[in-house]
Write an enzyme that holds these catalytic residues in place. Structure first.
Site, short mmCIF file in Angstrom:
data_model
loop_
_atom_site.label_atom_id
_atom_site.label_comp_id
_atom_site.label_asym_id
_atom_site.label_seq_id
_atom_site.Cartn_x
_atom_site.Cartn_y
_atom_site.Cartn_z
N LYS A 95 17.77 30.26 -70.02
CA LYS A 95 16.79 29.83 -71.02
C LYS A 95 16.74 30.78 -72.22
O LYS A 95 16.13 30.45 -73.24
CB LYS A 95 15.40 29.73 -70.38
CG LYS A 95 15.31 28.86 -69.14
CD LYS A 95 15.61 27.40 -69.46
CE LYS A 95 15.50 26.49 -68.26
NZ LYS A 95 14.19 26.41 -67.63
N LYS B 49 9.00 24.28 -75.05
CA LYS B 49 8.63 23.68 -73.77
C LYS B 49 8.56 22.17 -73.94
O LYS B 49 8.62 21.65 -75.05
CB LYS B 49 7.27 24.22 -73.31
CG LYS B 49 7.36 25.63 -72.73
CD LYS B 49 6.02 26.19 -72.34
CE LYS B 49 5.32 25.33 -71.33
NZ LYS B 49 6.16 25.05 -70.14
N GLY C 88 7.20 22.02 -63.76
CA GLY C 88 8.65 22.22 -63.78
C GLY C 88 9.13 22.93 -62.52
O GLY C 88 8.34 23.36 -61.68
N GLU D 142 -0.14 21.58 -70.75
CA GLU D 142 0.33 22.95 -70.51
C GLU D 142 -0.17 23.87 -71.60
O GLU D 142 -0.67 24.97 -71.33
CB GLU D 142 1.86 23.00 -70.46
CG GLU D 142 2.48 22.41 -69.23
CD GLU D 142 4.00 22.38 -69.33
OE1 GLU D 142 4.55 22.30 -70.44
OE2 GLU D 142 4.64 22.45 -68.26
O1 DER Z 1 8.18 20.75 -69.27
C1 DER Z 1 8.01 21.99 -69.32
O2 DER Z 1 7.48 22.58 -70.28
C2 DER Z 1 8.58 22.82 -68.22
O3 DER Z 1 7.85 23.99 -68.04
C3 DER Z 1 10.01 23.12 -68.63
O4 DER Z 1 9.96 23.64 -69.91
C4 DER Z 1 10.70 24.09 -67.71
O5 DER Z 1 11.09 23.38 -66.60
P1 DER Z 1 12.13 24.02 -65.56
O6 DER Z 1 11.45 25.27 -65.04
O7 DER Z 1 12.28 22.95 -64.50
O8 DER Z 1 13.40 24.31 -66.32
#
Ligand code: DER
Length: 223
Positions: A121, A94, A29, A103
């Site tokens: 978030k 996530k 991400g 992950e």
């Molecule tokens: O796909 C995932 O789990 C990523 O970690 C997401 O949750 C967070 O992505 P971002 O940092 O681009 O918002």
């Protein structure tokens, strides 16, 4: 989503926790990407680490910035750095990047799991739709089971390809709306038990530290 400056603050603050000799789980991400780029600069300056990627994206970025790579077959991560779509009391949703299966394996294997996020978030209770990675042949079956659990599943469609998103593991993703959760752990257990569910995006009780960036600063929470 939040500002790039806030994401950068969070990612770079978590990267500061990484010291010589560590094996680091490299999340997926845009927020974690700041941590990976910071680690690349540190490697360039002599930091001796190895990274364990969590997706094609994470591996490609780690290679681009020069972080030597290893795997869970050969190393256990001291630290994992990863993002989240929503955080409430240390529990996470996530899977926005459809990478949550690998992950979760890497994040859970790490001695310390550091979450990096911008302030957008944060939530009092998890109410974000929950990504559920499913075997393609089981998508319809899992959709029905999710409805029986009170959820509203939507097959995640791709934007740069016709048809559904296909994960790095060759599976499909259902985004499942359950509203605000009173007991994320209970729902996590139920989702994990569904035949055909490969992995869901509820990370309950896994995070050790949360780095939240805003437009001025970064705050750290420890669980
Ligand atoms: O796909 C995932 O789990 C990523 O970690 C997401 O949750 C967070 O992505 P971002 O940092 O681009 O918002």
């Amino acid at each position: 989503g939040g500002s790039d400056a806030a994401k950068r603050r969070a990612g770079e603050a978590a990267a500061e926790q990484v010291v010589d000799g560590m094996v680091v789980g490299l999340g997926t991400g845009s927020t974690t990407a700041y941590a990976i780029r910071a680690l690349g600069r540190a490697v360039e300056a002599g930091l001796d680490i190895r990274g364990i990627p969590t997706s094609f994206q994470s591996r490609a970025l780690a290679r681009e910035v020069g972080i030597p790579l290893t795997t869970l077959d050969d190393a256990t991560p001291d630290v994992a750095i990863d993002g989240a779509d929503q955080v409430a009391d240390g529990d996470l949703v996530k899977g926005g990047g459809a990478a949550h299966a690998r992950e979760k394996v890497v994040d859970a294997a790490a001695d310390r799991f550091l979450v990096v996020a911008d302030e957008s978030k944060r939530a009092d209770r998890l109410d974000h739709s929950i990504p559920v990675e499913v075997l393609p042949a089981a998508a319809t079956t899992v959709e029905a089971a999710v409805r029986d659990l009170g959820g509203d599943p939507t097959l995640r469609l791709a934007e740069r390809k016709d048809g559904p998103v296909v994960t790095d593991n060759g599976n499909l993703v259902l985004d499942c709306a359950f509203g605000a959760l009173d007991a994320p752990g209970d729902l996590a257990t139920r989702l994990s038990a569904l035949p055909g569910c490969v992995e869901h995006g509820l990370f309950v009780g896994l995070a050790d530290e949360l780095y939240v960036g805003d437009d001025e600063d970064v705050t750290v929470e420890r669980y």
